[in-house]
Design a protein around this motif. Structure first.
Motif, PDB file in Angstrom:
ATOM      1  N   GLY A  33      -7.650  -0.800  -5.227  1.00  0.00           N
ATOM      2  CA  GLY A  33      -6.601  -1.907  -5.986  1.00  0.00           C
ATOM      3  C   GLY A  33      -5.875  -2.751  -5.279  1.00  0.00           C
ATOM      4  O   GLY A  33      -5.464  -3.757  -5.448  1.00  0.00           O
ATOM      5  N   VAL A  34      -5.357  -1.882  -4.262  1.00  0.00           N
ATOM      6  CA  VAL A  34      -4.382  -2.560  -3.201  1.00  0.00           C
ATOM      7  C   VAL A  34      -5.213  -3.796  -2.680  1.00  0.00           C
ATOM      8  O   VAL A  34      -4.618  -4.907  -2.428  1.00  0.00           O
ATOM      9  CB  VAL A  34      -3.748  -1.843  -2.203  1.00  0.00           C
ATOM     10  CG1 VAL A  34      -3.041  -2.428  -0.926  1.00  0.00           C
ATOM     11  CG2 VAL A  34      -2.951  -0.712  -2.883  1.00  0.00           C
ATOM     12  N   LEU A  35      -6.352  -3.307  -2.081  1.00  0.00           N
ATOM     13  CA  LEU A  35      -7.203  -4.478  -1.081  1.00  0.00           C
ATOM     14  C   LEU A  35      -7.489  -5.673  -2.252  1.00  0.00           C
ATOM     15  O   LEU A  35      -7.293  -6.776  -1.855  1.00  0.00           O
ATOM     16  CB  LEU A  35      -8.285  -3.541  -0.742  1.00  0.00           C
ATOM     17  CG  LEU A  35      -7.961  -2.763   0.381  1.00  0.00           C
ATOM     18  CD1 LEU A  35      -9.244  -2.093   0.842  1.00  0.00           C
ATOM     19  CD2 LEU A  35      -7.283  -3.517   1.612  1.00  0.00           C
ATOM     20  N   LEU A  36      -8.104  -5.316  -3.444  1.00  0.00           N
ATOM     21  CA  LEU A  36      -8.332  -6.244  -4.408  1.00  0.00           C
ATOM     22  C   LEU A  36      -6.872  -7.297  -4.495  1.00  0.00           C
ATOM     23  O   LEU A  36      -7.425  -8.521  -4.450  1.00  0.00           O
ATOM     24  CB  LEU A  36      -8.459  -5.650  -5.982  1.00  0.00           C
ATOM     25  CG  LEU A  36      -9.087  -6.842  -6.757  1.00  0.00           C
ATOM     26  CD1 LEU A  36     -10.795  -6.691  -6.768  1.00  0.00           C
ATOM     27  CD2 LEU A  36      -8.657  -6.313  -8.223  1.00  0.00           C
ATOM     28  N   LEU A  37      -6.036  -6.646  -4.744  1.00  0.00           N
ATOM     29  CA  LEU A  37      -4.898  -7.458  -4.798  1.00  0.00           C
ATOM     30  C   LEU A  37      -4.465  -8.524  -3.579  1.00  0.00           C
ATOM     31  O   LEU A  37      -4.260  -9.688  -3.621  1.00  0.00           O
ATOM     32  CB  LEU A  37      -3.316  -6.907  -5.294  1.00  0.00           C
ATOM     33  CG  LEU A  37      -3.542  -6.218  -6.658  1.00  0.00           C
ATOM     34  CD1 LEU A  37      -2.116  -5.969  -6.899  1.00  0.00           C
ATOM     35  CD2 LEU A  37      -4.135  -7.247  -7.758  1.00  0.00           C
TER      36      LEU A  37
ATOM     37  N   VAL B 155      -9.265  -9.285 -15.781  1.00  0.00           N
ATOM     38  CA  VAL B 155     -10.711  -9.111 -15.466  1.00  0.00           C
ATOM     39  C   VAL B 155     -11.211  -7.890 -14.838  1.00  0.00           C
ATOM     40  O   VAL B 155     -12.074  -7.267 -15.093  1.00  0.00           O
ATOM     41  CB  VAL B 155     -11.449 -10.615 -15.043  1.00  0.00           C
ATOM     42  CG1 VAL B 155     -12.781 -10.256 -14.793  1.00  0.00           C
ATOM     43  CG2 VAL B 155     -11.137 -11.668 -15.807  1.00  0.00           C
ATOM     44  N   ALA B 156     -10.645  -7.681 -13.661  1.00  0.00           N
ATOM     45  CA  ALA B 156     -10.712  -6.349 -12.810  1.00  0.00           C
ATOM     46  C   ALA B 156     -10.552  -5.111 -13.898  1.00  0.00           C
ATOM     47  O   ALA B 156     -11.347  -4.208 -13.826  1.00  0.00           O
ATOM     48  CB  ALA B 156      -9.774  -6.441 -11.813  1.00  0.00           C
ATOM     49  N   LEU B 157      -9.511  -5.286 -14.733  1.00  0.00           N
ATOM     50  CA  LEU B 157      -9.279  -4.139 -15.735  1.00  0.00           C
ATOM     51  C   LEU B 157     -10.478  -3.744 -16.419  1.00  0.00           C
ATOM     52  O   LEU B 157     -10.822  -2.961 -16.710  1.00  0.00           O
ATOM     53  CB  LEU B 157      -8.124  -4.384 -16.305  1.00  0.00           C
ATOM     54  CG  LEU B 157      -6.510  -3.943 -15.803  1.00  0.00           C
ATOM     55  CD1 LEU B 157      -5.753  -4.561 -16.694  1.00  0.00           C
ATOM     56  CD2 LEU B 157      -6.734  -2.613 -15.747  1.00  0.00           C
ATOM     57  N   MET B 158     -11.038  -5.101 -16.979  1.00  0.00           N
ATOM     58  CA  MET B 158     -12.054  -4.903 -17.901  1.00  0.00           C
ATOM     59  C   MET B 158     -13.430  -4.311 -17.265  1.00  0.00           C
ATOM     60  O   MET B 158     -13.982  -3.530 -17.784  1.00  0.00           O
ATOM     61  CB  MET B 158     -12.469  -6.312 -18.632  1.00  0.00           C
ATOM     62  CG  MET B 158     -11.315  -6.686 -19.485  1.00  0.00           C
ATOM     63  SD  MET B 158     -11.576  -8.105 -20.286  1.00  0.00           S
ATOM     64  CE  MET B 158     -10.130  -8.946 -20.702  1.00  0.00           C
ATOM     65  N   ILE B 159     -13.476  -4.971 -15.953  1.00  0.00           N
ATOM     66  CA  ILE B 159     -14.484  -4.301 -15.113  1.00  0.00           C
ATOM     67  C   ILE B 159     -14.525  -3.071 -15.041  1.00  0.00           C
ATOM     68  O   ILE B 159     -15.522  -2.029 -15.284  1.00  0.00           O
ATOM     69  CB  ILE B 159     -14.852  -5.112 -13.847  1.00  0.00           C
ATOM     70  CG1 ILE B 159     -15.098  -6.425 -14.198  1.00  0.00           C
ATOM     71  CG2 ILE B 159     -15.821  -4.498 -13.059  1.00  0.00           C
ATOM     72  CD1 ILE B 159     -15.111  -7.414 -12.793  1.00  0.00           C
TER      73      ILE B 159
ATOM     74  N   MET C 249       2.132  -1.411  -9.972  1.00  0.00           N
ATOM     75  CA  MET C 249       1.470  -0.728 -10.955  1.00  0.00           C
ATOM     76  C   MET C 249       0.204  -1.275 -11.075  1.00  0.00           C
ATOM     77  O   MET C 249      -0.977  -0.729 -11.602  1.00  0.00           O
ATOM     78  CB  MET C 249       2.380  -1.067 -12.138  1.00  0.00           C
ATOM     79  CG  MET C 249       3.874  -0.344 -12.288  1.00  0.00           C
ATOM     80  SD  MET C 249       3.755   1.280 -12.232  1.00  0.00           S
ATOM     81  CE  MET C 249       2.525   1.804 -13.475  1.00  0.00           C
ATOM     82  N   ALA C 250      -0.049  -2.525 -11.190  1.00  0.00           N
ATOM     83  CA  ALA C 250      -1.216  -3.392 -11.252  1.00  0.00           C
ATOM     84  C   ALA C 250      -2.253  -2.777 -10.219  1.00  0.00           C
ATOM     85  O   ALA C 250      -3.339  -2.278 -10.648  1.00  0.00           O
ATOM     86  CB  ALA C 250      -1.041  -4.880 -11.242  1.00  0.00           C
ATOM     87  N   ALA C 251      -1.981  -2.775  -8.948  1.00  0.00           N
ATOM     88  CA  ALA C 251      -2.704  -1.981  -8.189  1.00  0.00           C
ATOM     89  C   ALA C 251      -3.165  -0.673  -8.285  1.00  0.00           C
ATOM     90  O   ALA C 251      -4.425  -0.351  -8.107  1.00  0.00           O
ATOM     91  CB  ALA C 251      -2.227  -2.278  -6.486  1.00  0.00           C
ATOM     92  N   ALA C 252      -2.205   0.119  -8.590  1.00  0.00           N
ATOM     93  CA  ALA C 252      -2.709   1.385  -8.925  1.00  0.00           C
ATOM     94  C   ALA C 252      -3.245   1.704 -10.393  1.00  0.00           C
ATOM     95  O   ALA C 252      -4.537   2.451 -10.268  1.00  0.00           O
ATOM     96  CB  ALA C 252      -1.216   2.230  -9.354  1.00  0.00           C
TER      97      ALA C 252
ATOM     98  N   ALA D  65       0.807  -1.323  -0.091  1.00  0.00           N
ATOM     99  CA  ALA D  65       0.000  -0.052  -0.005  1.00  0.00           C
ATOM    100  C   ALA D  65       0.785   1.442   0.097  1.00  0.00           C
ATOM    101  O   ALA D  65       0.572   2.146  -0.766  1.00  0.00           O
ATOM    102  CB  ALA D  65      -0.955   0.003   1.081  1.00  0.00           C
ATOM    103  N   MET D  66       1.791   1.257   0.682  1.00  0.00           N
ATOM    104  CA  MET D  66       2.726   2.540   0.934  1.00  0.00           C
ATOM    105  C   MET D  66       3.390   2.734  -0.479  1.00  0.00           C
ATOM    106  O   MET D  66       3.559   3.737  -0.932  1.00  0.00           O
ATOM    107  CB  MET D  66       4.096   2.315   1.870  1.00  0.00           C
ATOM    108  CG  MET D  66       3.501   2.182   3.424  1.00  0.00           C
ATOM    109  SD  MET D  66       2.462   3.518   3.586  1.00  0.00           S
ATOM    110  CE  MET D  66       3.870   4.547   4.333  1.00  0.00           C
ATOM    111  N   VAL D  67       3.809   1.545  -0.925  1.00  0.00           N
ATOM    112  CA  VAL D  67       4.524   1.835  -2.395  1.00  0.00           C
ATOM    113  C   VAL D  67       3.417   2.232  -3.584  1.00  0.00           C
ATOM    114  O   VAL D  67       3.764   3.195  -4.422  1.00  0.00           O
ATOM    115  CB  VAL D  67       5.381   0.697  -2.757  1.00  0.00           C
ATOM    116  CG1 VAL D  67       6.228   1.127  -4.002  1.00  0.00           C
ATOM    117  CG2 VAL D  67       6.187   0.324  -1.480  1.00  0.00           C
ATOM    118  N   VAL D  68       2.391   1.569  -3.371  1.00  0.00           N
ATOM    119  CA  VAL D  68       1.209   2.203  -4.417  1.00  0.00           C
ATOM    120  C   VAL D  68       0.868   3.592  -4.171  1.00  0.00           C
ATOM    121  O   VAL D  68       0.924   4.048  -5.092  1.00  0.00           O
ATOM    122  CB  VAL D  68       0.172   1.195  -4.089  1.00  0.00           C
ATOM    123  CG1 VAL D  68      -1.118   1.620  -5.033  1.00  0.00           C
ATOM    124  CG2 VAL D  68       0.274  -0.426  -4.678  1.00  0.00           C
TER     125      VAL D  68
END
Ligand SMILES: Nc1ncnc2c1ncn2[C@@H]1O[C@H](COP(=O)(O)OP(=O)(O)OP(=O)(O)O)[C@@H](O)[C@H]1O
Ligand SMILES: Nc1ncnc2c1ncn2[C@@H]1O[C@H](COP(=O)(O)OP(=O)(O)OP(=O)(O)O)[C@@H](O)[C@H]1O
Ligand SMILES: [Mg+2]
Ligand SMILES: [Mg+2]
Lengths: 327, 498, 317, 317
Positions: free
Chosen positions: D272-276, D303-307, D249-252, D44-47
């Motif tokens: 995003g962080v929580l999802l991962l 899939v999350a991206l597409m949503i 990057m993915a989380a952000a 989370a901190m890095v995101v």
């Protein structure tokens, strides 16, 4: 026969003039290989082998092939390589073979290709030893295996051996798996989550103490599950590597055992055999003078199977263990 | 009369909740150049995108010569029917000028291989026809705006299409260049080419077009011969109401006793040398000149966007800080930069935030922006400048061009500047909005603020007490209020007066 | 002037080569030069692929995973189940063809997500990178594949005029791509799309179709790169290609391919590849301590970037 | 309407949580929720750090290396030479402060290269990532650092109201950053710069200075993230942080931070962080085959991206 009586004088010139040897490391981000790397120059001096500075392939098999090529280009007369992969080294071996340069493989036995000698303690033996030690004490219930990167030969073989041994010998034990890719934070996060759902875990196998010891202890501590050996809530933990921190943990009773992968012996005998090869000596299967045995593998290669002792509270202070002689 | 060259019949187009065109129609007949006018956001450019096959209409039909339009994917068929200079630049900045002229139709040398030699030669020829003095091998992105526009025009006219659309081609050009464009258009008209011409400069419509169509609020209003629609009627059709156009200032409103606010002496910089001038409190000073005259660089130096190489500028007794917009703002200089897309607006941010960007520090304690104060500020700006928007929270890129320009003006006014520098303040802005913007200038002038308007559009210069004309980086002429158009134009173009 | 930026790296490259010649007498030996070229061939193919995509203003990080998964699938359908294959034992030629097809399909899928669904290319391809890496581990059960028929290795093991076929192949690919980008309308269309997609569309370029095509071609080229890598290493490790994208991006950008599209040439990209190859080789020959070699390599990339920045006098944003 | 895009992930997150509750009854237990939070704190901190930079339209890949090198240097100056330290044995507080300082310095260096020298941020920070990774190996000589004083671990091991301090810290950081970005002129300046730097400059925002500041703050935050990570795993491995940037990057971006600047919120990044975190936890609890877990994780991200794309109805380019 022993390693000595097989000697045959080199065709040309004295041993010291046999030329330089190159040493290729697979990676430097693990304490084990770092220890090995430290032993190389020391052992080289003891044995009187002239070596180039070690070369690090940084976990990249293609880089490892390139490294061997580069050593060949530099005119080394022998190479000690610790393959990242049993198969993804063959092209490198072929390069050396073409130039008539002998290669000693340390830690991983190549699938094919010509090597003068393989020096290793069996990966599968680690998994089996850990399985037996845990199985004998746990007998029944859940055991967690924190795996290395399944794309690496070490992670794969240790996992396979552990699972097969468990299945064959301890049918009442259920193995839970944590693929952690040699990453400590991944290990911690997944162990943390897994223990929530399975507070009744009775044993844990760490495939690499250098990476997984700290996160395992930290996670258990934070969950109040780190009980010393003897406590009836104690979780049996067996690790791999044999680094000093594991020994400390054994002394404290936090973990039960570790399989000591002999970094010092790896370095010593890797260089020993490469020196012998450069001097033109040959070896035959049979016991050696250092508590090991040379065996002939199905593919015809020779392997000096070094002992990988299981370290427990009983023998943890043994001075012969490399983990007790480094700091 | 022959079959219409192009017809749009009852076309509609929506973007989300915005209706850009509703039941609009247009009929262009061969040989009769057609003007398309309307306020900002009326749907002109949208209609252009339908007519050039960039987008499909939601409803209605486009026909060429009585035939249905080709499918969108068949770009070659569209290109054979219509060529276009779009409002948004279609220059590829990293390609050479020569290649930009021939994108996707580079001359070939056999085996489908591009012949760069021929491309250069043909490009050079094309540029020469237009008198564009740039290297064919220059990077297009390095060209000045007006040269880039000329390259676009040259390209569109070279396609050999019989129908050519020009969407605000003159917005970036100086008078000389506009004259050259018109001369060329007339020649092409004679050889049978028909134009659809869009401009907010209504006099241009009368100059080059025979017919005019007016759009208002996405709808078709009227199509008539230009001769039948005098300027006042045209404006009425565009705005829906009778509008009295401003007269302009006829004599200076500031006397010699009014104290000097800005004194510039010996200022030299990127494209100007040794400029000295003075502006009094409440004075509106015009600064005119061709695009190469250095007027923009001079203005940008005053507001902190550039650092001059020598000389000084003093505002109310204190030296103006150069090269630092923040400090220039703090010193009391406000600015409308030359291009609202480039330096004016942050497109994703709201109208409110864009309008308050220069005073974000004043909207609460410790740099915190109090939402209520931001909203109050924005609502005031929206009311003061008559900005057409859903509200302060709407992203500014959803506004039409003219309204966006007003937001830039609001941003400049937010700091209550003592000196306001307006660079091309009405570029691309419709007549009605232009009036509104210039009315604001008049209002703040009355409050004692000095204003410098950098433009060579005569309508922008009418509210000025004085107009300075720059040529080749220095001030060449001065015209007190009450100047005659042709004198000023002659001076801007460098034709010596008799 | 315009040529200058392509050649921005040449001084750095020459300086390194001169340095190398002093540091180690073997550096300029024929064998060592072949070794540098041979070890760079796979990277070169992927850099070529990535450069094509970057020029259009997009990005595909998952090319590194294609380097692993494409040859792995090609091998899995060919080798017997005993060697960890699927047991299909299809003809070798089918396996080889499949490598290119898998690459192209992955490219097509990425292209579809980026071009049609308008998802961000960076992040889509990042997700695909993870998915494909995972698939490779899953498909091989982590095992290294090595029992492939000889043709799987031929690109790296066969030589022509003493130079590996892989090097000839990479050279030919760069030559063709370079010609194409310079002298073909379609190639020029990549630049137009990267520089100003709206303008490209207005000029009649079928932007979506071209973009999709570039993704497909890049995927196929990366599959080929994976085959070269397979031959070079003599096996397919489940980690093949992992982290390669870092070097790919570094080579491309050091070689003057702009991250934001519309700029860069094949000769530039090639010098980028060679620079990295020479640096790696030189550092090994110079016997730099293995503990510091990685940071020195990174530092040289950084310096090369700065040199490129200074010699071209252009911001790289 | 504008709020919608921030919440684009919430449906996906809720779906996963419901699924999790079915898959394993312990999933929604208090202890497990704490576990998810605790394991996500460092990420989370890095995101957060990366999001700040992304909002200004830049990127810093080397933050992942800061997660390793910053706490390592902090530890090396504190622990005795016998434990592989430098042997300086400075006070613990100095070591802890050094962690943040090193992070800030790395950020400042990157910022300097990007802002002042106008080098491309992606490639500069990529080179820095490699350099710093190498430095970490070199500085620790590959050793894992264990023997740090207790305060090095306190963030993860100490709890307040049953929740680790690291989680409180991350929550506070997100809260402050969220407020700041929404209501402070400096925070708004980040959006302005990311949206149109020229306009920001013309409106009196000191673009270069703010950018530099953001790089410094992001570096410092990543150093803190590294400290949390250190506490969480109880040691500093020479690999710490390696490849973390992929997840960052993915989380952000899954959380709605635009790669091209000017868009995104802290609440989005947090989802995003929580999802991962939820995905990783869930897949572990479900004991998905270890061979396939990685590809499933990647697929879920995709899939999350597409949503997110569909619910916001916006292209992500
Ligand atoms: N791509 C788009 N997405 C959303 N809205 C759009 C888009 N293009 C145009 N619009 C909206 O459609 C309306 C018509 O726009 P258009 O560009 O056609 O106006 P115009 O008459 O050309 O104005 P101007 O004189 O300022 O150029 C405006 O409200 C504009 O905001
Ligand atoms: N309207 C604004 N919106 C967002 N950020 C702003 C705004 N105005 C200033 N800033 C930024 O906030 C920071 C502090 O601004 P401030 O106005 O306090 O600086 P300053 O006092 O002008 O600096 P100096 O003391 O050097 O003159 C600057 O970096 C500036 O870029
Ligand atoms: Mg328009
Ligand atoms: Mg101030």
């Amino acid at each position: 026969g022993s390693t000595k009586d097989a000697a045959r004088p080199a065709a040309g010139g004295a041993g010291a003039e046999a030329g330089r040897a190159g040493v290729v490391l697979p990676l430097l981000t693990s304490p084990f290989w770092q220890a090995y790397n430290n032993y190389v120059p020391r052992m080289a001096k003891e044995l009187g082998v002239e070596t180039l500075p070690t070369v690090n392939s940084n976990s990249d098999p293609a880089q490892q092939v390139t490294d061997i090529n580069n050593l060949v280009t530099q005119g080394v007369k022998g190479i000690v390589v610790s393959p990242l992969d049993s198969a993804a080294i063959v092209a490198g071996l072929r390069q050396a073979e073409n130039k008539g340069i002998p290669v000693v493989a340390v830690d991983v036995a190549p699938e094919s290709g010509k090597v003068f000698m393989i020096v290793r303690a069996n990966n599968r033996a680690y998994g089996e030893k850990a399985c037996k030690h845990i199985g004998d004490q746990v007998k029944k219930g859940k055991v967690v295996q924190i795996q290395g990167d399944l794309a690496s030969v070490n992670g794969r073989e240790r996992s396979e051996a552990f699972n097969q041994c468990m299945k064959a010998n301890y049918p009442d034990i259920k193995v839970l798996e944590i693929p952690a890719e040699w990453k400590s934070d991944v290990a911690a996060a997944k162990l943390d989550g897994l223990l929530n759902a399975n507070p009744d875990v009775k044993g844990i196998y760490l495939q690499a103490g250098g990476v997984y010891l700290a996160p395992t202890l930290q996670t258990l501590k934070s969950k109040g599950m780190l009980r010393p050996a003897g406590d009836d809530k104690h979780i049996v933990i067996v690790s791999n590597d044999g680094i000093p921190q594991e020994f400390d943990a054994i002394r404290k009773g936090e973990i039960d055992a570790t399989v000591s992968q002999p970094a010092d012996a790896y370095a010593r005998y890797g260089l020993f055999y490469v020196k012998a090869a450069m001097e033109g000596k040959t070896f035959r299967p049979g016991p050696t003078d250092h508590d090991s045995e040379i065996v002939k593998l199905p593919n015809g290669l020779l392997e000096d199977q070094l002992a990988a002792p299981l370290v427990t509270k009983e023998n943890v202070d043994d001075k012969a263990l490399w983990g007790n002689s480094v700091k | 009369m022959s079959a219409p060259l192009v017809e749009a019949i009852g076309v509609g187009k929506r973007f989300g909740s915005t209706v850009a065109l509703a039941d609009a129609r247009l009929t262009v007949v061969p040989g009769e150049s057609h003007a398309l006018v309307g306020r900002n956001g009326a749907g002109k450019s949208t209609l252009v995108s339908l007519l050039t096959g960039l987008q499909a209409p939601d409803g209605g039909e486009i026909r060429f010569g009585g035939e249905p339009a080709p499918p969108l994917a068949d770009r070659d068929a569209w290109r054979a029917r219509v060529a276009c200079v779009y409002q948004r630049s279609t220059i590829v900045p990293d390609l050479t000028v020569g290649e930009n002229l021939f994108i996707n139709r580079q001359p070939l040398a056999g085996f489908g291989r591009i012949s760069w030699k021929r491309l250069r030669a043909e490009g050079r020829e094309l540029l020469d026809q237009w008198g564009v003095e740039v290297d064919v091998d220059a990077r297009a992105g390095d060209l000045a705006v007006e040269d880039r526009q000329l390259v676009e025009i040259a390209r569109a006219l070279s396609y050999g299409a019989r129908f050519i659309i020009l969407d605000e081609p003159t917005a970036q050009l100086d008078n000389n260049e506009i004259e050259r464009l018109f001369a060329r258009m007339r020649a092409l008209q004679e050889s049978g080419v028909t134009f659809l011409f869009i401009s907010h400069h209504l006099q241009e419509v009368y100059e080059v077009c025979q017919t005019v169509t007016v759009l208002r609020d996405a709808r078709w209003i009227i199509t008539a011969p230009v001769a039948d629609l005098p300027r006042a009627a045209l404006v009425e059709a565009m705005t829906g109401e009778a509008t009295a156009l401003g007269e302009g200032v006829t004599e200076s409103r500031v006397g010699p006793d009014v104290p000097v606010r800005l004194a510039v002496s010996g200022l030299s910089g990127d494209a100007f040398t040794d400029v000295s001038l003075a502006v009094r409190r409440g004075e509106v000073l015009g600064l005119a000149g061709s695009s190469a005259s250095g007027k923009i660089e001079l203005a940008e130096s005053l507001v902190g966007l550039r650092t001059p190489s020598g000389g000084s500028a003093v505002l109310d007794g204190e030296a103006l800080p150069f090269g630092d917009v923040r400090r220039a703002l703090d010193a009391g200089v406000g600015c409308v930069p030359r291009d609202r897309h480039h330096e004016g607006l942050v497109p994703e941010l709201s109208v409110g935030e864009n309008s308050a960007m220069t005073i974000a520090g004043r909207l609460g304690k410790y740099g915190v922006i109090a939402p209520s104060r931001l909203r109050a500020h924005a609502e005031r700006a929206i009311a003061d400048l008559d900005i057409r928007t859903e509200g302060p929270g709407q992203p500014v890129n959803a506004l039409s061009g003219g309204n966006q320009q007003k937001v830039v003006m609001a941003r400049a006014l937010a700091t209550d500047p003592r000196l306001l520098v307006l660079i091309n303040p009405t570029a691309g802005v419709d007549v009605k909005s232009k009036e509104a913007l210039l009315a604001v200038v008049d209002r703040i002038r009355a409050g004692g603020t000095s204003v410098i308007i950098i433009s060579d559009e005569l309508d922008d210069l009418r509210p000025c007490d004085r107009v300075l004309v720059m040529r080749h980086g220095s001030i060449a002429d001065e015209f007190p209020a009450g100047w005659h158009d042709h004198d000023l134009v002659a001076s801007i173009e460098g034709v010596t007066r008799d | 002037m315009r040529r200058l930026r392509e050649l921005a790296l040449v001084p750095a490259l020459v300086a390194l080569i001169v340095l190398g010649a002093f540091v180690n007498e073997n550096f300029l030996s024929y064998a060592n030069i072949i070794s540098i070229l041979g070890s760079s061939a796979a990277l070169a193919m992927v850099v070529l692929a990535e450069s094509l995509i970057l020029i259009t203003g997009k990005i595909d990080l998952s090319l590194e995973s294609v380097v692993g998964i494409a040859p792995a699938l090609g091998a899995l359908v060919v080798i017997p189940a005993a060697s960890a294959g699927f047991g299909l034992e299809l003809p070798t030629a089918v396996g080889l063809a499949l490598i290119v097809v898998v690459g192209a399909l992955v490219g097509a899928f990425n292209g579809f997500l980026v071009v049609k669904l308008r998802l961000n290319a960076f992040i889509v391809s990042l997700a695909m990178l993870i998915v494909l890496r995972g698939l490779l581990v899953g498909a091989t059960k982590g095992k290294t594949l090595f029992d492939m028929p000889e043709p799987f290795f031929a690109l790296a093991t066969t030589t022509f005029l003493g130079i590996p076929i892989s090097v000839w192949l990479a050279a030919a690919a760069f030559g063709v791509a370079g010609f194409f980008l310079r002298y073909h309308r379609l190639g020029r269309a990549l630049y137009a799309i990267g520089g100003n997609p709206a303008a490209a569309r207005a000029a009649g370029i079928r932007v979506d179709r071209v973009l999709l095509g570039v993704f497909v071609v890049a995927g196929a080229l990366s599959g080929l790169g994976g085959l070269i890598q397979t031959g070079y290493v003599g096996a397919i490790n489940a980690n093949q290609g992992a982290n390669m994208i870092f070097m790919v991006m570094a080579a491309a950008v050091v070689g003057g391919i702009a991250m934001d599209g519309g700029r860069g040439t094949m000769s530039g990209a090639l010098t980028g590849v060679l620079l990295l190859g020479v640096v790696t080789n030189l550092l090994t020959l110079a016997q730099v301590s293995s503990f510091w070699i990685q940071s020195i390599q990174g530092a040289i990339i950084l310096v090369a970037l700065m040199i490129a920045r200074v010699t071209t006098g252009r911001a790289q944003e």
